[in-house]
Design a protein around this motif. Structure first.
Motif, PDB file in Angstrom:
ATOM      1  N   ILE A  67       1.090  -0.941   0.278  1.00 14.17           N
ATOM      2  CA  ILE A  67      -0.329  -0.094  -0.117  1.00 14.17           C
ATOM      3  C   ILE A  67       1.089   1.036   0.076  1.00 14.17           C
ATOM      4  O   ILE A  67       0.336   2.394  -1.031  1.00 14.17           O
ATOM      5  CB  ILE A  67      -1.016   0.241   1.405  1.00 14.17           C
ATOM      6  N   THR A  70       0.923   3.612  -3.076  1.00 13.95           N
ATOM      7  CA  THR A  70       0.019   3.779  -3.282  1.00 13.95           C
ATOM      8  C   THR A  70       0.097   5.782  -2.390  1.00 13.95           C
ATOM      9  O   THR A  70      -0.965   6.436  -3.064  1.00 13.95           O
ATOM     10  CB  THR A  70      -1.386   3.499  -3.737  1.00 13.95           C
ATOM     11  N   VAL A 123      -4.219   9.533  -2.066  1.00  6.43           N
ATOM     12  CA  VAL A 123      -4.285   8.293  -2.562  1.00  6.43           C
ATOM     13  C   VAL A 123      -4.038   8.125  -3.929  1.00  6.43           C
ATOM     14  O   VAL A 123      -5.030   8.879  -5.224  1.00  6.43           O
ATOM     15  CB  VAL A 123      -5.691   7.175  -2.154  1.00  6.43           C
ATOM     16  N   ILE A 124      -3.151   7.138  -4.737  1.00  9.36           N
ATOM     17  CA  ILE A 124      -2.836   7.026  -6.053  1.00  9.36           C
ATOM     18  C   ILE A 124      -4.230   5.958  -6.171  1.00  9.36           C
ATOM     19  O   ILE A 124      -4.592   4.891  -6.582  1.00  9.36           O
ATOM     20  CB  ILE A 124      -1.706   6.806  -6.277  1.00  9.36           C
ATOM     21  N   THR A 127      -3.191   4.569 -12.238  1.00  7.53           N
ATOM     22  CA  THR A 127      -1.446   4.562 -12.902  1.00  7.53           C
ATOM     23  C   THR A 127      -1.101   6.075 -13.914  1.00  7.53           C
ATOM     24  O   THR A 127      -0.048   6.148 -12.835  1.00  7.53           O
ATOM     25  CB  THR A 127      -1.061   3.275 -13.515  1.00  7.53           C
ATOM     26  N   ILE A 131      -5.209  11.533  -7.892  1.00  8.85           N
ATOM     27  CA  ILE A 131      -5.337  11.205  -6.569  1.00  8.85           C
ATOM     28  C   ILE A 131      -6.492  11.727  -6.040  1.00  8.85           C
ATOM     29  O   ILE A 131      -6.832  12.188  -6.458  1.00  8.85           O
ATOM     30  CB  ILE A 131      -4.156  11.979  -6.616  1.00  8.85           C
ATOM     31  N   ALA A 148       5.235  11.626  -4.038  1.00  5.22           N
ATOM     32  CA  ALA A 148       5.076  10.390  -4.336  1.00  5.22           C
ATOM     33  C   ALA A 148       6.330   9.747  -4.182  1.00  5.22           C
ATOM     34  O   ALA A 148       7.195   9.807  -5.356  1.00  5.22           O
ATOM     35  CB  ALA A 148       4.050  10.310  -6.096  1.00  5.22           C
ATOM     36  N   LEU A 177       2.154   4.653 -12.570  1.00  4.12           N
ATOM     37  CA  LEU A 177       2.410   4.473 -10.993  1.00  4.12           C
ATOM     38  C   LEU A 177       1.459   3.365 -10.320  1.00  4.12           C
ATOM     39  O   LEU A 177       0.732   2.399 -10.809  1.00  4.12           O
ATOM     40  CB  LEU A 177       1.801   5.954 -10.629  1.00  4.12           C
ATOM     41  N   SER A 178       2.535   3.283  -8.912  1.00  2.00           N
ATOM     42  CA  SER A 178       1.348   2.327  -8.668  1.00  2.00           C
ATOM     43  C   SER A 178      -0.019   2.506  -7.320  1.00  2.00           C
ATOM     44  O   SER A 178      -0.006   3.797  -7.523  1.00  2.00           O
ATOM     45  CB  SER A 178       2.208   1.607  -7.136  1.00  2.00           C
ATOM     46  N   ALA A 179      -1.347   2.277  -8.529  1.00  2.00           N
ATOM     47  CA  ALA A 179      -2.663   2.396  -7.737  1.00  2.00           C
ATOM     48  C   ALA A 179      -2.925   1.465  -6.524  1.00  2.00           C
ATOM     49  O   ALA A 179      -2.646   0.117  -7.114  1.00  2.00           O
ATOM     50  CB  ALA A 179      -3.066   2.683  -9.195  1.00  2.00           C
ATOM     51  N   ILE A 180      -3.594   2.421  -5.621  1.00  3.38           N
ATOM     52  CA  ILE A 180      -4.324   1.286  -5.261  1.00  3.38           C
ATOM     53  C   ILE A 180      -5.298   0.896  -5.387  1.00  3.38           C
ATOM     54  O   ILE A 180      -6.022   0.970  -6.263  1.00  3.38           O
ATOM     55  CB  ILE A 180      -4.844   2.183  -4.013  1.00  3.38           C
ATOM     56  N   LYS A 181      -5.959  -0.444  -4.668  1.00  6.57           N
ATOM     57  CA  LYS A 181      -7.278  -0.837  -5.669  1.00  6.57           C
ATOM     58  C   LYS A 181      -8.249  -0.635  -4.884  1.00  6.57           C
ATOM     59  O   LYS A 181      -8.422  -0.274  -3.133  1.00  6.57           O
ATOM     60  CB  LYS A 181      -6.666  -3.119  -5.007  1.00  6.57           C
TER      61      LYS A 181
END
Length: 496
Positions: A67, A70, A123-124, A127, A131, A148, A177-181
């Motif tokens: 996490i 992100t 929060v990202i 990708t 935000i 970031a 970018l790393s994105a959150i689920k």
């Protein structure tokens, strides 16, 4: 000879028995260790079994590692201009009195500027750099930057929604970018483990653990539309806009506020559910603003007193107190005194819950309300209209064993127009300490209905009063300000 043989045999038996006992004991200890799931790691870290059913505690480290990339730091900066005090010397009289030059430049207001900086989290969610954060993190900012990882980006505001305290920012990264689920906040249960990730006090990627303490917190007084998740995971200044995640590493909330007397975490934190956040985010990205569906009704919670007065054999649901003429609810056939018990098959117990569900749908959406009218359950289909701000909610007045104690007179037509009624009785005075006073009836209130019958004359009011069965409260529909509400008056409980 036989004695020697017996001795030899006994010795061999003891040796074999000892060996077998050793094997059994070793096997039992191994079984015990396996049952308790106690394993020794080569890194020196040891996982301990939970005291409940031998279940292992969750591995927070793996989730945190997934996490943290992100969650970003959001820096905001606002330029504040303050006018310098003139001490009266810009006044013509004083300038003449003190013989000061009459320079136009000297008479222009002078200002000092300083920069106010803010700090929060975000929060990202995609990708390519979208935000999600809180509106209060970036409100009134002249400059917004996002950190970031080890890089800092200028951020553009895509859209904000003050009503839910959410905002969407956009940065332009060089690569994905790393994105959150995104998780389903409706499915998480009270008592499940959660992690809060953010940047409190400018401390990058701080992770705290706790459980989900409660769901559906509303009337907290933070935003207009409230359906907060509550957690005891530590949330501190700077965490606003950060992530609340479940044990699958999915976003289930945007950390927003804390209840505290010290300014720091007291174990009561609030997060906007991910389902609400996603609905707002999608509209902000698509339209730059949030368009909320509109039914055109006034509503209030059903209380036991109102249920008794209305002859309803249940105490949960939402009463419609007024239907705006010509709006979606009116066109669909809703009526005042209808009791809403579900929306799209989902039970509703409070007016805040109904209000949030309606407002989460954009105009043009078709919804289905299940209502109770005259003791019968009906289904009403409604196509939501476009609203200035969804439905209006009226908080129910406290009913404290009310009874009659009011002076009435016919209302003027000008007082009735905004409510859509042609007649009514205005409350001229309320006897101090009377049950009507205790019920919250106020001078200036307009009584439109008694026991669901319209009244415009004193004798009509009295006739309904006399017809009220013994033991049954009197049900009044009252207009106040811009809204309407039901009030139940118990005629046989005079405590004056």
């Amino acid at each position: 000879m036989s004695i020697l043989k017996r001795t030899t045999a006994l010795t061999a038996t003891l040796i074999i028995s000892g060996f077998l006992l050793g094997v059994i004991a070793t096997a039992n200890w191994d079984a015990l260790f396996r049952a308790g799931k106690v394993e020794v790691s080569t890194s020196g870290a040891q996982e301990r079994p939970s005291p409940r059913n031998g279940i292992m505690l969750p591995n927070f480290a793996d989730i945190a590692e997934e996490i943290m990339p992100t969650v970003v730091t959001v820096y905001s900066e606002q330029v504040i201009r303050i006018r310098r005090p003139s001490f009266g010397f810009d006044d013509e009289f004083f300038r003449r009195f003190f013989g000061l030059p009459d320079s136009p430049r000297d008479r222009e207001p002078q200002y000092d500027e300083f920069r106010q900086q803010g700090l929060g989290s975000g929060v990202i969610v995609t990708t390519d750099g979208y935000i999600l954060t809180n509106n209060h993190v970036i409100a009134n900012a002249d400059d917004i930057r996002v950190k970031a990882g080890d890089r800092t980006f200028d951020a553009e505001v895509v859209g904000t929604d003050i009503k839910t305290d959410l905002a969407v920012l956009k940065i332009e990264p060089d690569g994905p970018l790393s994105a959150i689920k995104l998780g389903d906040s409706d499915k998480i249960r009270i008592g499940e483990w959660v992690l809060a990730v953010g940047h409190p006090f400018n401390l990058d990627h701080t992770v705290t653990a706790g459980i989900l303490s409660a769901k559906g917190r509303n009337r907290v007084g933070i935003t207009d539309y409230e359906d907060f998740l509550q957690t005891d995971a530590a949330i501190n200044p700077g965490n606003s806009g950060g992530a609340l995640v479940n044990m699958n590493g999915e976003l289930i909330g945007i950390n927003t506020a804390i209840a505290t007397r010290t300014g720091s975490s007291a174990g009561v934190g609030f997060a906007i559910p991910s389902n609400m956040a996603k609905a707002v985010m999608d509209q902000l990205i698509e339209h730059g603003k949030v368009r909320r569906g509109y039914v055109g009704i006034n509503i209030q919670d059903l209380t036991p007193e109102l249920a008794d007065a209305m002859g309803i054999d249940r105490t949960d649901g939402v009463i419609i107190t007024h239907v705006v003429s010509g709006q979606a609810g009116d066109k669909a056939g809703l009526k005042a005194s209808d009791l809403v018990i579900s929306i799209d098959g989902r039970p509703v117990k409070t007016s805040s819950e109904l209000r949030n569900v309606i407002a989460s749908n954009p105009p043009g959406t078709k919804i289905s309300l299940e209502i109770i009218r005259d003791g019968r359950v009906r289904t009403i289909d409604i196509v939501l209209g476009d609203s200035p701000d969804a439905v209006a909610e009226l908080k129910p007045e406290p009913e404290k064993s009310p009874d009659i104690g009011i002076e009435l007179e016919p209302a003027e037509p000008s007082d009735l127009v905004q409510f859509g009624y042609s007649k009514g009785l205005i409350v001229k005075s309320v006897e101090p300490g009377s049950p009507a006073d205790r019920a919250g009836i106020m001078p200036g209130d307009i009584v439109f209905e008694v026991n669901r019958s319209e009244v415009g004359k004193i004798d009509e009011f009295n006739r309904q009063l006399q017809k009220t069965p013994s033991g049954r409260p009197l049900l009044l529909l009252v207009g106040r300000g811009d809204g309407m509400m039901y009030v139940a008056l118990n005629l046989h409980d005079d405590k004056r």
